[in-house]
Design a protein around this motif. Structure first.
Motif, PDB file in Angstrom:
ATOM      1  N   ASN A   1       0.978  -1.554   0.452  1.00  0.00           N
ATOM      2  CA  ASN A   1      -0.318   0.185  -0.200  1.00  0.00           C
ATOM      3  C   ASN A   1       0.662   1.499  -0.205  1.00  0.00           C
ATOM      4  O   ASN A   1       2.075   1.655   0.534  1.00  0.00           O
ATOM      5  CB  ASN A   1      -0.204  -0.308   1.043  1.00  0.00           C
TER       6      ASN A   1
ATOM      7  N   MET B   1     -10.498  -3.304  -3.703  1.00  0.00           N
ATOM      8  CA  MET B   1     -10.969  -1.719  -3.223  1.00  0.00           C
ATOM      9  C   MET B   1     -12.102  -1.185  -2.291  1.00  0.00           C
ATOM     10  O   MET B   1     -12.880  -2.092  -2.588  1.00  0.00           O
ATOM     11  CB  MET B   1     -11.167  -0.881  -4.271  1.00  0.00           C
TER      12      MET B   1
ATOM     13  N   GLY C   1     -14.334   0.194  -3.928  1.00  0.00           N
ATOM     14  CA  GLY C   1     -14.692  -0.340  -5.885  1.00  0.00           C
ATOM     15  C   GLY C   1     -16.045  -1.223  -5.956  1.00  0.00           C
ATOM     16  O   GLY C   1     -15.344  -2.185  -6.658  1.00  0.00           O
TER      17      GLY C   1
ATOM     18  N   ASP D   1     -10.946  -4.472  -8.248  1.00  0.00           N
ATOM     19  CA  ASP D   1      -9.684  -4.235  -7.685  1.00  0.00           C
ATOM     20  C   ASP D   1      -8.774  -3.158  -8.072  1.00  0.00           C
ATOM     21  O   ASP D   1      -9.105  -2.516  -8.931  1.00  0.00           O
ATOM     22  CB  ASP D   1      -8.972  -5.662  -7.412  1.00  0.00           C
ATOM     23  N   TYR D   2      -7.457  -3.298  -7.068  1.00  0.00           N
ATOM     24  CA  TYR D   2      -6.881  -1.689  -7.307  1.00  0.00           C
ATOM     25  C   TYR D   2      -6.565  -1.830  -8.723  1.00  0.00           C
ATOM     26  O   TYR D   2      -5.782  -0.852  -8.892  1.00  0.00           O
ATOM     27  CB  TYR D   2      -5.843  -2.037  -6.640  1.00  0.00           C
TER      28      TYR D   2
END
Length: 654
Positions: free
Chosen positions: A470, A532, A535, A578-579
C-alpha cells in the motif's frame, strides 16, 4: 497465600508497587479508581507498552469474550468530544474528555450509543459516517456521560479480533491504565522464558563463541527462575543482556511493568512502563528486540542495556551502553551474580539469577567477521543495485542507530500465480532488519509495457504468495515505482490481470428472512492487488447501493438503500473492482423480508372501584338514564392493582 509469603521474604519489592505522583500527569490526583470499561467481562488481553510490529502498544486491551455488541462503559464522568473511523488500525473509536482532566480513547467498537450518533449526524462529516468511510469528527456539542454509562458497544472493527482497546493520555503523554484502577487486583504469575546474551563487538566471546546464545529458564521455586544449563556464563569483551518474559492472563501473554538488572545491590539498567511520549510511539525497537519479539508475546524480548538514541521515559538510565557487561571491568576468578527482577499486575513479582565470569581463554586463532555499516541515523544515504534498476534512499533518521543493507536480484525466483505478470526481477533487500525510524524509499524501474496501468509493487511472502504494498506511486517520466518502507524482504513489480470474485456469504443461506436484525452480506476475494474498499457497483431493486468491506475476512455488508430492509421481495446485483481496475462478474441474489405479524388491538380492561353515590349524584344519574330493565344495584368491584416494575440487578462488572 503464596503472594503473602513472597512479600515477607522479599520486603525490598514492596516499594516497587507503590504508585507515585510521577506515574500521573503533573498535579493530577486520582480521587476514585476508574470503573471497568467492559460490562460483564473482567479479563485483560494486552498490557500497556507491549511490543507491536512497528510501535508500542499505547493502551490496554480488555476482553469482550469474543463477542460483538457488549456494552462499553464510561470509566468516569466526562464528555464524549470526538469520534473516529480508522479501518486499517483502531476501527470505530471515541474520545472521552474526563472531568478530572484526562482523555481516554476507546477503540475497535461496533457502534456508538444513540445520543452520540445524534450528535454525529449534526456534524459536517455526517455523510462520511452514513457512508461508512474513514472520518475524524469533533462533535458539534460534547455529549455528557456519567461514570458507568453505556457509551458504545464492542466490536472487531479495525485490526484484530473482538476486543476493546483503551488509551489514557494528557498533553501528548500516554499513561498506564493500571495505575488508574484498571489493572488486576490479583493476577497470574510472571514467567521468565529465556536469556539471550549478545556480543556487542566483533571480538566478543560468550562461552568461547562469537555469537548470540539463548538459554531457557526453569522455575526453581515459587517465583524464582534459574538457567536450564550451567548457571555461569564466561564472557570476554562486551555483552548485552535480553530477557524473554511475560505475565500470564488466562490464555494470553501480557508484557511486564518493570524489569531491572542488578549486580549485588547495584541496578545496572532497567525500566518502568508508566508512561510513553506520543512522539516515541515507534521507538519500541529501543526496548524490544524486534528481530524475535512477537505481538502475541511469544516472545516479548526486552533489552537490558541502553541502545544508541534511547531517550524513552521510565528508563533507569539513558547513558550510552548502560547495562552492557564488560569483562574488562571484572576481576579474574571472581564470578558476579546477575539478578533480574520483574514486576507486573496484581503485585506479582519474579526473580531470575545467573553468574558471569571473566573468560581468560585465548581466541586469537578464531577468525571473526568485521561488522560493516552503510546507513547511519544522522546522515542520508543512497545506493543502487548492480543492474541499476533498484535504488534505495535513506533519509536522516531512517534508522535508530546504524545498519548495513544490500540489494540483490533473485533471478531464480519466478512468480507463477495465474493472472499476475512479472514486470521486474525479484529483488532482495537485506539482511533482515526491523529497527526503522522513518524508513527508506524504494525505487524500482520497469520497462514500458501495456500492462503498466494494472501494475504495482508487491512483497513476496515466505510462503511464496504475494501481497500488494500500500502507498506506492508510479512516475511515468522516470518509469519507476516508489514507496516508503519500514521493512526488508523480497519485492517485485507485478501486473494484475485477474478479476476478483464475488459471491454470497455463507450467512445468506436462506431466501426469506425476518425484518429483525437483518443484515445483507456478500463476500469478495482477489488473488492479486486486492479489493478496493469503495470499488463496488451495487443495486437493490434497481436503486444504487452502498457497502462496507471487511478486508480481514472478505465480508461485504450492503447497508443502503433503506429499501433492502423493507418487507417484500428484493433483488440485489453486485460486482467489485480490485486496485488494478479489474471488475468481477455480477452476482445476483433474490430474497424476501417477511412482513411483521399483525397485532390485534386488545380491549382496554375496565377498572372500577367501589362507588359511593351522594344524593346529588343519584339525582344526576337518574336524569341521564334511559329505560331501565332492572332495579338499581350498587356495584362493588375490587380495584385492579398493577405490580411495580422490578428493579435492575446491580452490575458486578468492575
Amino acid at each position: 497465600m503464596l503472594r503473602f509469603i513472597v512479600f515477607v521474604l522479599i520486603p525490598s519489592f514492596v516499594s516497587l508497587f507503590a504508585i507515585s505522583s510521577s506515574d500521573f500527569p503533573p498535579g493530577f490526583v486520582l480521587k476514585n479508581p476508574y470503573l471497568w470499561p467492559v460490562k460483564g467481562y473482567d479479563s485483560i488481553t494486552g498490557a500497556f507498552g507491549e511490543f507491536r510490529t512497528g510501535h508500542f502498544h499505547m493502551g490496554q486491551d480488555f476482553s469482550t469474550g469474543g463477542r460483538i455488541g457488549v456494552p462499553i462503559l464510561a470509566v468516569t464522568k466526562g464528555k464524549v468530544t470526538r469520534v473516529q473511523r480508522r479501518w486499517t488500525s483502531i476501527g470505530y473509536a471515541l474520545f472521552l474528555q474526563h472531568d478530572d482532566g484526562m482523555t481516554s480513547r476507546y477503540g475497535h467498537l461496533h457502534k456508538f450509543a444513540p445520543k452520540i450518533v445524534k450528535q454525529i449526524l449534526k456534524s459536517k462529516q455526517a455523510r462520511r459516517f452514513k457512508d461508512r468511510t474513514d472520518f475524524d469528527i469533533a462533535l458539534p456539542e460534547p455529549v455528557e456521560v456519567e461514570a458507568g454509562e453505556t457509551i458504545a458497544f464492542s466490536g472487531d472493527t479495525g485490526v484484530g479480533p473482538p476486543h476493546l482497546h483503551f488509551e489514557l493520555f494528557k498533553d501528548n503523554v500516554y499513561y498506564n491504565p493500571m495505575h488508574f484502577g484498571l489493572g488486576y487486583n490479583s493476577a497470574e504469575p510472571i514467567v521468565f522464558n529465556t536469556l539471550r546474551i549478545t556480543p556487542q563487538t566483533p571480538r566478543t566471546f560468550i562461552n568461547g563463541r562469537n555469537e548470540t546464545i539463548e538459554i531457557p529458564f526453569y522455575e526453581s521455586s515459587g517465583n524464582r527462575f534459574e538457567l536450564s544449563e550451567s548457571p555461569t556464563l564466561f564472557i570476554q569483551g562486551k555483552v548485552g543482556i535480553q530477557i524473554a518474559i511475560h505475565q500470564k492472563s488466562n490464555n494470553n501473554r501480557l508484557g511486564i511493568f518493570t524489569l531491572d538488572m542488578l549486580i549485588g545491590d547495584n541496578v545496572l539498567q532497567g525500566f518502568q512502563l508508566s508512561k510513553i511520549l506520543k512522539e516515541h510511539t515507534r521507538k519500541n525497537v529501543l526496548l524490544y528486540d524486534s528481530s524475535v519479539s512477537k505481538p502475541n508475546g511469544n516472545p516479548f524480548s526486552y533489552y537490558l542495556h541502553t541502545r544508541d538514541g534511547n531517550d524513552l521515559l521510565g528508563m533507569r538510565s539513558n547513558g550510552r551502553e548502560q547495562g552492557v557487561l564488560d569483562s574488562e571491568q571484572m576481576k579474574m576468578g571472581e564470578p558476579k551474580e546477575v539478578t533480574i527482577r520483574a514486576t507486573g499486575m496484581g503485585g506479582q513479582m519474579s526473580l531470575a539469577s545467573f553468574y558471569v565470569l571473566k573468560d581468560q581463554g585465548d581466541y586469537s586463532h578464531i577468525v571473526t567477521k568485521e561488522w560493516k555499516y552503510n546507513v547511519y541515523y544522522d546522515r542520508y544515504t543512497t545506493f543502487k543495485s548492480k543492474d541499476t534498476k533498484v535504488e534505495l534512499f535513506f533519509p536522516v533518521n531512517a534508522v535508530y542507530s546504524k545498519a548495513f543493507f544490500e540489494i540483490e536480484a533473485q533471478e531464480q525466483i519466478k512468480i507463477n500465480t495465474q493472472g499476475l505478470n512479472q514486470l521486474s526481477s525479484v529483488y532482495k533487500i537485506g539482511p533482515d532488519f526491523k529497527d526503522f525510524n522513518l524508513g527508506y524509499d524504494l525505487y524500482v524501474k520497469v520497462p514500458k509495457t501495456k500492462d503498466i496501468n494494472s501494475a504495482d509493487l508487491y512483497e513476496v511472502l515466505p510462503d511464496g504468495n504475494v501481497k500488494k504494498i500500500n502507498g506506492s506511486s508510479f512516475s511515468s517520466w522516470g518509469q519507476f515505482f516508489k514507496v516508503r518502507l519500514r521493512k526488508t524482504g523480497l519485492f517485485v513489480v507485478l501486473s494484475d490481470q485477474t478479476p476478483p470474485n464475488i459471491y454470497l456469504h455463507e450467512l445468506m443461506n436462506k431466501s426469506i428472512y425476518p425484518r429483525e436484525d437483518f443484515a445483507l452480506y456478500l463476500k469478495a476475494v482477489d488473488v492479486g492487488s486486492g479489493i478496493m474498499p469503495d470499488g463496488f457497483d451495487i443495486t437493490v431493486d434497481g436503486i444504487p447501493g452502498k457497502a462496507e468491506f471487511f478486508p480481514k475476512d472478505g465480508r461485504l455488508e450492503i447497508f443502503e438503500p433503506e429499501i433492502l430492509y423493507e418487507p417484500g421481495k428484493h433483488t440485489v446485483l453486485a460486482s467489485v473492482r480490485d486496485y488494478a481496475g479489474n471488475w468481477s462478474s455480477t452476482v445476483r441474489y433474490d430474497y424476501e423480508i417477511q412482513a411483521p405479524p399483525v397485532v390485534e388491538e386488545k380491549k382496554k380492561p375496565v377498572t372500577e372501584s367501589t362507588v359511593i353515590e351522594t344524593s346529588k349524584e343519584k339525582k344526576s344519574t337518574k336524569e341521564n338514564k334511559t329505560k331501565q330493565s332492572s332495579p338499581k344495584v350498587q356495584k362493588v368491584v375490587k380495584p385492579i392493582t398493577i405490580a411495580p416494575k422490578a428493579k435492575d440487578k446491580k452490575s458486578t462488572s468492575r
